[in-house]
Design an enzyme around this catalytic site. Structure first.
Site, PDB file in Angstrom:
ATOM      1  N   LYS A  14      -1.695  -6.012 -14.102  1.00 28.03           N
ATOM      2  CA  LYS A  14      -1.588  -4.557 -14.299  1.00 28.03           C
ATOM      3  C   LYS A  14      -0.441  -4.235 -15.261  1.00 28.03           C
ATOM      4  CE  LYS A  14      -0.473  -3.749  -9.973  1.00 28.03           C
ATOM      5  NZ  LYS A  14      -0.351  -5.106  -9.407  1.00 28.03           N
ATOM      6  N   ARG A  89       0.511   2.162  -3.184  1.00 29.82           N
ATOM      7  CA  ARG A  89       0.214   0.863  -2.582  1.00 29.82           C
ATOM      8  C   ARG A  89       0.017   0.978  -1.080  1.00 29.82           C
ATOM      9  NH1 ARG A  89       3.978  -2.645  -6.493  1.00 29.82           N
ATOM     10  NH2 ARG A  89       2.845  -4.583  -6.440  1.00 29.82           N
ATOM     11  N   ARG A 126       5.338 -18.227 -13.349  1.00 26.84           N
ATOM     12  CA  ARG A 126       5.804 -17.193 -14.284  1.00 26.84           C
ATOM     13  C   ARG A 126       7.322 -17.258 -14.502  1.00 26.84           C
ATOM     14  NH1 ARG A 126       4.258 -10.992 -13.096  1.00 26.84           N
ATOM     15  NH2 ARG A 126       5.488 -11.293 -11.211  1.00 26.84           N
ATOM     16  N   ARG A 159      11.512 -14.812 -11.190  1.00 29.72           N
ATOM     17  CA  ARG A 159      11.781 -13.740 -10.235  1.00 29.72           C
ATOM     18  C   ARG A 159      11.882 -14.332  -8.836  1.00 29.72           C
ATOM     19  NH1 ARG A 159       7.511  -8.911 -11.420  1.00 29.72           N
ATOM     20  NH2 ARG A 159       7.549  -8.833  -9.148  1.00 29.72           N
ATOM     21  N   ARG A 170       3.707 -11.602  -0.149  1.00 26.77           N
ATOM     22  CA  ARG A 170       3.279 -10.431  -0.951  1.00 26.77           C
ATOM     23  C   ARG A 170       1.760 -10.261  -0.867  1.00 26.77           C
ATOM     24  NH1 ARG A 170       5.660 -11.736  -6.688  1.00 26.77           N
ATOM     25  NH2 ARG A 170       4.955  -9.667  -7.317  1.00 26.77           N
TER      26      ARG A 170
HETATM   27  P1  AMP Z   1       5.669  -5.496  -8.681  1.00 30.10           P
HETATM   28  O1  AMP Z   1       6.534  -5.786  -9.852  1.00 30.10           O
HETATM   29  O2  AMP Z   1       4.709  -4.385  -8.923  1.00 30.10           O
HETATM   30  O3  AMP Z   1       5.010  -6.726  -8.121  1.00 30.10           O
HETATM   31  O4  AMP Z   1       6.660  -4.956  -7.522  1.00 30.10           O
HETATM   32  C1  AMP Z   1       7.750  -5.744  -7.067  1.00 30.10           C
HETATM   33  C2  AMP Z   1       8.216  -5.263  -5.708  1.00 30.10           C
HETATM   34  O5  AMP Z   1       8.653  -3.890  -5.780  1.00 30.10           O
HETATM   35  C3  AMP Z   1       7.160  -5.254  -4.606  1.00 30.10           C
HETATM   36  O6  AMP Z   1       6.974  -6.530  -4.022  1.00 30.10           O
HETATM   37  C4  AMP Z   1       7.793  -4.263  -3.625  1.00 30.10           C
HETATM   38  O7  AMP Z   1       8.872  -4.829  -2.919  1.00 30.10           O
HETATM   39  C5  AMP Z   1       8.345  -3.216  -4.570  1.00 30.10           C
HETATM   40  N1  AMP Z   1       7.321  -2.172  -4.855  1.00 30.10           N
HETATM   41  C6  AMP Z   1       6.691  -1.953  -6.031  1.00 30.10           C
HETATM   42  N2  AMP Z   1       5.818  -0.920  -5.915  1.00 30.10           N
HETATM   43  C7  AMP Z   1       5.900  -0.478  -4.637  1.00 30.10           C
HETATM   44  C8  AMP Z   1       5.247   0.539  -3.890  1.00 30.10           C
HETATM   45  N3  AMP Z   1       4.322   1.344  -4.457  1.00 30.10           N
HETATM   46  N4  AMP Z   1       5.581   0.701  -2.592  1.00 30.10           N
HETATM   47  C9  AMP Z   1       6.527  -0.074  -2.019  1.00 30.10           C
HETATM   48  N5  AMP Z   1       7.168  -1.069  -2.652  1.00 30.10           N
HETATM   49  C10 AMP Z   1       6.865  -1.286  -3.944  1.00 30.10           C
END
Ligand code: AMP
Length: 216
Positions: A14, A89, A126, A159, A170
């Site tokens: 995404k 989410r 990654r 990361r 996750r």
């Molecule tokens: P991402 O980079 O989108 O994988 O997001 C990394 C981390 O940010 C996730 O594993 C969550 O801990 C937090 N996060 C991102 N988006 C959300 C969301 N909409 N609601 C809650 N936590 C989020």
């Protein structure tokens, strides 16, 4: 109006496509994960709160996430539309977005569909540039020089949440909390499935056709 939501499990690509879609639609995009990470590296209070959740693969609590994103969504500069990457989410986030925007105001929800075994391979391999955030993959897109960015010479890092145990958590949380949101959008007829297991370029081509067809 062009309001687009990108949904999909972690590692489905995404984030790689969000700014491309936003430039096609001439709107802004926002990534909740990027916002949390920039707060984390900037040492803000929000970043400190988010840190423990992110590093263990949990979602940041709804109240915090909703507050942060809604300010951006409701900003008049985004009145003409937006691309949301990583929000909503949870069901509460989706319902809150609906109630703040007004019912049925999202034009399209794109679901980035990728098998879980491929996601694990993508995420745990990654590496990201510390300086310019360019992503690499140790098998699919390695840098010319080990752990050094081709573009800017910055150091590459993994990361914390791309480590295997955290990736597994996750994906579990995604199943429990985010799959119901997909179901919710499928009932509105706004949901478009995309086979996101293919290359970045092929997925990009499909997205361009989809947007041309569905969003005016
Ligand atoms: P991402 O980079 O989108 O994988 O997001 C990394 C981390 O940010 C996730 O594993 C969550 O801990 C937090 N996060 C991102 N988006 C959300 C969301 N909409 N609601 C809650 N936590 C989020």
């Amino acid at each position: 109006m062009t309001r687009v939501i990108l949904m999909g499990p972690p590692g489905s690509g995404k984030g790689t496509q969000a700014s491309y879609i936003a430039s096609l639609l001439q709107v802004n995009s926002i990534s909740t994960g990027d916002l949390f990470r920039s707060n984390l590296s900037g040492g803000t209070e929000l970043g400190l709160i988010a840190k423990e959740y992110m590093e263990s693969g949990e979602y940041v609590p709804d109240d915090i996430t909703i507050g942060m994103i809604m300010n951006w969504v409701m900003d008049p500069q985004n009145d003409s539309g937006f691309v949301l990457d990583g929000f909503p989410r949870t069901m509460r986030q989706a319902e809150e977005l609906d109630s703040r925007l007004g019912h049925n105001k999202v034009d399209m929800v794109v679901f980035f569909d990728v098998a879980f075994n491929l996601l694990i391979e993508r995420l745990t391999g990654r590496w990201i540039c510390q300086a310019c955030q360019r992503p690499y993959h140790h098998l699919f897109a390695p840098p010319d020089q080990e752990k050094i960015c081709n573009s800017c010479g910055g150091d590459l890092y993994q990361r914390e949440d791309d480590k295997l145990e955290v990736v597994e958590n996750r994906l579990k949380i995604y199943r429990e909390s985010t799959e119901p949101v997909l179901e919710y959008y499928s009932q509105t007829n706004k949901l478009q499935n995309l086979d996101a297991s293919r290359s970045i370029e092929v997925v990009r081509g499909d997205l361009a056709s989809l947007l041309k067809e569905k969003v005016s």
